[in-house]
Write an enzyme that holds these catalytic residues in place. Sequence first.
Site, PDB file in Angstrom:
ATOM      1  N   ASN A 248       0.876  -1.200   0.202  1.00 37.05           N
ATOM      2  CA  ASN A 248      -0.014   0.035  -0.118  1.00 37.05           C
ATOM      3  C   ASN A 248       1.152   1.106   0.002  1.00 37.05           C
ATOM      4  O   ASN A 248       1.890   0.837   0.933  1.00 37.05           O
ATOM      5  CB  ASN A 248      -0.823  -0.009   1.278  1.00 37.05           C
ATOM      6  CG  ASN A 248      -2.249   1.017   1.048  1.00 37.05           C
ATOM      7  OD1 ASN A 248      -2.668   1.776   0.589  1.00 37.05           O
ATOM      8  ND2 ASN A 248      -1.922   1.914   2.433  1.00 37.05           N
TER       9      ASN A 248
ATOM     10  N   HIS B   4       0.219   5.482   1.395  1.00 34.66           N
ATOM     11  CA  HIS B   4      -0.220   6.261   2.290  1.00 34.66           C
ATOM     12  C   HIS B   4       0.264   8.154   2.230  1.00 34.66           C
ATOM     13  O   HIS B   4       1.927   7.556   2.049  1.00 34.66           O
ATOM     14  CB  HIS B   4      -0.142   5.685   3.471  1.00 34.66           C
ATOM     15  CG  HIS B   4      -0.939   6.358   4.476  1.00 34.66           C
ATOM     16  ND1 HIS B   4      -2.591   6.290   4.288  1.00 34.66           N
ATOM     17  CD2 HIS B   4      -0.181   7.310   5.788  1.00 34.66           C
ATOM     18  CE1 HIS B   4      -2.987   7.282   5.448  1.00 34.66           C
ATOM     19  NE2 HIS B   4      -1.669   7.587   6.384  1.00 34.66           N
TER      20      HIS B   4
ATOM     21  N   SER C  52       4.194   7.173   2.030  1.00 33.03           N
ATOM     22  CA  SER C  52       5.087   5.727   2.293  1.00 33.03           C
ATOM     23  C   SER C  52       4.696   4.380   2.084  1.00 33.03           C
ATOM     24  O   SER C  52       3.194   5.060   1.547  1.00 33.03           O
ATOM     25  CB  SER C  52       4.259   5.484   4.022  1.00 33.03           C
ATOM     26  OG  SER C  52       4.811   6.915   4.842  1.00 33.03           O
TER      27      SER C  52
ATOM     28  N   ASP D 270      -3.018   1.055   8.028  1.00 34.00           N
ATOM     29  CA  ASP D 270      -1.103   2.079   8.269  1.00 34.00           C
ATOM     30  C   ASP D 270      -0.317   1.616   8.786  1.00 34.00           C
ATOM     31  O   ASP D 270      -0.050   2.602   9.307  1.00 34.00           O
ATOM     32  CB  ASP D 270      -2.479   3.288   7.794  1.00 34.00           C
ATOM     33  CG  ASP D 270      -3.170   3.675   6.933  1.00 34.00           C
ATOM     34  OD1 ASP D 270      -2.986   3.656   5.482  1.00 34.00           O
ATOM     35  OD2 ASP D 270      -3.729   4.517   6.944  1.00 34.00           O
TER      36      ASP D 270
END
Length: 216
Positions: free
Chosen positions: A110, A112, A139, A148
């Site tokens: 992912n 973020h 990030s 997260d």
Amino acid sequence: MPTACNVVVLISGSGSNLQALIDSLQPGVSPARIRAVICNRADAYGVERARNAGIDIRVLDHTQYDGREAFDGALIQAIDAFEPHLVVLAGFMRILTPGFVRHYAGRLLNIHPSLLPRHKGLHTHQRALEAGDREHGCSVHFVTEELDGGPLVVQAVVPVQSDDTPESLARRVHIQEHQVYPMAVHWFAEGRLQLVEQGAMLDGSLLPSTGQIIRA
């Protein structure tokens, strides 16, 4: 790691990070190959980006499923049909169930828009300004069951300017997102990046808790 690394990208919106991946992960440049784009909104512009690139598209409207577990079960079936080695979240605005995360453990990335662990969740640019942060950024991390909160791979740092608005800060962060996300996917596709019990590992060495730091 196989010669070709099959990647499935999940999106919900405009797909700017998807476009960066399409542009960067070209045959002969990276072993990563985007096999499919899956979106939970039929009207998302990212669907058009995928179509223009000749990539297979699947749309799964989460409102048509009886709860999060049912949707994630259907999502797993749709993803696994493309035999992915890596699943990439690129603005996929759904909180994933623990079962989904476990199914793709070690092969789910992912991005973020903050310097994690600061500013998890939404409205990160506004929150960074309100907090008086001198630095902000984005990030890339492996996804775990903590929102997260998975091990960091790389963070791009941008200075916060005195006249920044959330919009101007977001624009500069987006530029960095479009650099570091393809980089991390490329590392994974080459077999250089992996998730181990102790954290994220690059080229056989554990990354620090901040991941690799890149300054704009």
